[in-house]
Design a protein around this motif. Structure first.
Motif, PDB file in Angstrom:
ATOM      1  N   SER A   1      21.371  30.360 -36.221  1.00  0.00           N
ATOM      2  CA  SER A   1      20.004  30.322 -37.056  1.00  0.00           C
ATOM      3  C   SER A   1      19.274  31.417 -36.533  1.00  0.00           C
ATOM      4  N   GLY A   2      18.088  31.848 -37.346  1.00  0.00           N
ATOM      5  CA  GLY A   2      17.056  32.704 -36.905  1.00  0.00           C
ATOM      6  C   GLY A   2      15.636  31.920 -36.605  1.00  0.00           C
ATOM      7  N   SER A   3      15.697  30.851 -36.247  1.00  0.00           N
ATOM      8  CA  SER A   3      14.622  29.892 -35.987  1.00  0.00           C
ATOM      9  C   SER A   3      14.037  30.723 -34.838  1.00  0.00           C
ATOM     10  N   TYR A   4      14.801  31.022 -33.930  1.00  0.00           N
ATOM     11  CA  TYR A   4      14.235  31.741 -32.560  1.00  0.00           C
ATOM     12  C   TYR A   4      13.486  32.975 -32.885  1.00  0.00           C
ATOM     13  N   ASN A   5      13.902  33.892 -33.938  1.00  0.00           N
ATOM     14  CA  ASN A   5      13.236  34.963 -34.384  1.00  0.00           C
ATOM     15  C   ASN A   5      11.765  34.513 -35.072  1.00  0.00           C
ATOM     16  N   SER A   6      11.887  33.494 -35.627  1.00  0.00           N
ATOM     17  CA  SER A   6      10.747  33.011 -36.424  1.00  0.00           C
ATOM     18  C   SER A   6       9.437  32.605 -35.370  1.00  0.00           C
ATOM     19  N   ALA A   7       9.979  32.188 -34.314  1.00  0.00           N
ATOM     20  CA  ALA A   7       9.203  31.619 -33.298  1.00  0.00           C
ATOM     21  C   ALA A   7       8.497  32.795 -32.277  1.00  0.00           C
ATOM     22  N   THR A   8       9.540  33.906 -32.077  1.00  0.00           N
ATOM     23  CA  THR A   8       8.970  35.040 -31.294  1.00  0.00           C
ATOM     24  C   THR A   8       8.122  35.751 -32.404  1.00  0.00           C
ATOM     25  N   ASN A   9       8.385  35.882 -33.652  1.00  0.00           N
ATOM     26  CA  ASN A   9       7.358  36.710 -34.444  1.00  0.00           C
ATOM     27  C   ASN A   9       5.976  35.944 -34.638  1.00  0.00           C
ATOM     28  N   ALA A  10       6.111  34.679 -34.513  1.00  0.00           N
ATOM     29  CA  ALA A  10       4.705  33.873 -34.513  1.00  0.00           C
ATOM     30  C   ALA A  10       4.147  34.274 -33.260  1.00  0.00           C
ATOM     31  N   ARG A  11       4.858  34.003 -32.301  1.00  0.00           N
ATOM     32  CA  ARG A  11       4.205  34.448 -30.997  1.00  0.00           C
ATOM     33  C   ARG A  11       3.589  35.876 -30.877  1.00  0.00           C
ATOM     34  N   ASP A  12       4.277  36.652 -31.355  1.00  0.00           N
ATOM     35  CA  ASP A  12       3.496  38.249 -31.178  1.00  0.00           C
ATOM     36  C   ASP A  12       2.430  38.119 -32.095  1.00  0.00           C
ATOM     37  N   ILE A  13       2.401  37.459 -33.079  1.00  0.00           N
ATOM     38  CA  ILE A  13       1.189  37.507 -34.052  1.00  0.00           C
ATOM     39  C   ILE A  13      -0.066  36.777 -33.304  1.00  0.00           C
TER      40      ILE A  13
ATOM     41  N   LEU B   1      -0.644  36.516 -30.327  1.00  0.00           N
ATOM     42  CA  LEU B   1      -1.018  37.420 -29.184  1.00  0.00           C
ATOM     43  C   LEU B   1      -1.898  38.315 -29.595  1.00  0.00           C
ATOM     44  N   GLU B   2      -1.721  39.120 -30.852  1.00  0.00           N
ATOM     45  CA  GLU B   2      -2.957  39.945 -31.171  1.00  0.00           C
ATOM     46  C   GLU B   2      -4.300  39.215 -31.077  1.00  0.00           C
ATOM     47  N   ASP B   3      -4.417  38.021 -31.404  1.00  0.00           N
ATOM     48  CA  ASP B   3      -5.838  37.387 -31.570  1.00  0.00           C
ATOM     49  C   ASP B   3      -6.078  36.819 -30.182  1.00  0.00           C
ATOM     50  N   TYR B   4      -4.993  36.248 -29.707  1.00  0.00           N
ATOM     51  CA  TYR B   4      -5.122  35.699 -28.349  1.00  0.00           C
ATOM     52  C   TYR B   4      -4.160  36.366 -27.284  1.00  0.00           C
ATOM     53  N   PRO B   5      -4.741  37.383 -26.821  1.00  0.00           N
ATOM     54  CA  PRO B   5      -4.022  38.055 -25.853  1.00  0.00           C
ATOM     55  C   PRO B   5      -3.704  37.469 -24.452  1.00  0.00           C
ATOM     56  N   ASP B   6      -4.525  36.574 -24.025  1.00  0.00           N
ATOM     57  CA  ASP B   6      -4.172  35.884 -22.908  1.00  0.00           C
ATOM     58  C   ASP B   6      -3.226  34.727 -22.926  1.00  0.00           C
ATOM     59  N   ALA B   7      -3.011  34.310 -24.437  1.00  0.00           N
ATOM     60  CA  ALA B   7      -1.943  33.213 -24.457  1.00  0.00           C
ATOM     61  C   ALA B   7      -0.672  33.207 -23.747  1.00  0.00           C
ATOM     62  N   LYS B   8      -0.174  32.241 -23.435  1.00  0.00           N
ATOM     63  CA  LYS B   8       1.261  32.199 -22.513  1.00  0.00           C
ATOM     64  C   LYS B   8       2.114  31.408 -23.593  1.00  0.00           C
TER      65      LYS B   8
END
Length: 300
Positions: free
Chosen positions: A97-109, A111-118
């Motif tokens: 599945s591409g679930s991992y890709n959805s999650a990593t794309n969500a993370r990257d988006i 991080l643009e607004d919350y650069p300190d997010a882990k």
């Protein structure tokens, strides 16, 4: 003890809701459809029991699943990001599945607004009830006080120890879902054979066939014993779970025979039974049955 980080998984983990609530695990649902037009969130809108009842009632219909969207993951991550709570998100193997890709794309988006997010997204390289006990190992690490970084590092080492050993009633659902892959050589168009399958490192591999349901289940139990003999380890050092689809009573009988077998070469006393969800059930049909095993993090 206040939690140091939030554990999130997609619904391929197939953990019972009472366990996800008890252990504060956030689950992001897959979607399932019987007509490829109307999709319903697994568990939330399509209970697992209803999914299997519908599949049994409509044997000529092959349901489909759809992965969580980027927006689904953004919605799941955002409250924790705003709280400055670190996130570990465990996703089904990318081979399925591409679930991992959805999650990593969500993370990257985010991080643009919350650069300190882990936010760490992990490709589990496993799925279904095995993914569930992998997630529960993450919970054990969190509750034992392992740091965010220690848990991530241990999860990465742990996942390669995971195996699923199982069978299905026939291979028609695997064929419909495009999951035959390495099983093609044993298929030979005989859809009523009982395939014997191992999942490792994110992919499925055949280890034989059987002509009856009982023989296929006996071979799954024998394969588990063979596996532990080959690696020279004991089931005592592993988390083990039985996964089933529609027939719980059959799963109990299988669990009891598996436990009886394992007690001849370990000190194992109990084995849990979890129901396989719609995400994987669309590929296995209503009658998957087998076991998942993964090493305990503190036995690595």
């Amino acid at each position: 003890m206040p939690r140091q980080y939030q554990i999130i998984s997609d619904s391929s983990c197939d953990l019972p809701q009472e366990l996800t609530r008890k252990h504060d695990i956030k689950v992001v649902p897959f979607y399932v459809s019987f007509d490829q037009e109307n999709y319903y969130k697994e568990i939330v809108e399509m209970p697992v029991r209803k999914f299997y009842e519908d599949m049994v009632a409509k044997p000529g219909v092959f349901p489909k699943s759809s992965l969580p969207s980027i927006e689904d993951y953004i919605e799941a991550f955002t409250p924790f990001v705003k709280e400055q709570m670190p996130i570990i998100c465990i996703c089904i193997t990318t081979k399925f599945s591409g679930s991992y890709n959805s999650a990593t794309n969500a993370r990257d988006i985010l991080l643009e607004d919350y650069p300190d997010a882990k936010i760490t997204v992990i490709d589990a390289q496993i799925n279904t009830v095995l993914q569930g006990i992998y997630v529960l190992e993450a919970v054990r690490m969190r509750d034992a006080g392992l740091s965010y970084e220690e848990t991530i590092e241990t999860l990465e080492r742990l996942k390669v120890t995971g195996r699923i050993i199982f069978t299905t009633a026939d291979i028609s659902y695997l064929k419909s879902g495009g999951r035959l892959g390495k099983l093609v050589s044993i298929a030979n168009n005989a859809l009523k054979i009982k395939p014997l399958i191992i999942l490792k490192e994110g992919e499925i591999f055949p280890f034989g066939i059987a002509r009856s349901r009982q023989k296929s289940l006996d071979k799954v139990i024998a394969q588990a014993k063979k596996y532990f003999s080959e690696i020279g380890e004991s089931p005592d050092d592993y988390q083990i779970v039985v996964g089933f689809g529609y027939d719980y009573d059959e799963a109990v009988s299988f669990r009891d025979k598996l436990l009886e077998s394992m007690q001849t070469y370990s000190n194992l006393e109990t084995i849990d039974i979890f129901q396989i969800g719609a995400t994987i059930g669309v590929h296995t049909g209503p009658h998957p049955l087998g076991l998942g095993l993964i090493k305990k993090y503190d036995c690595l």
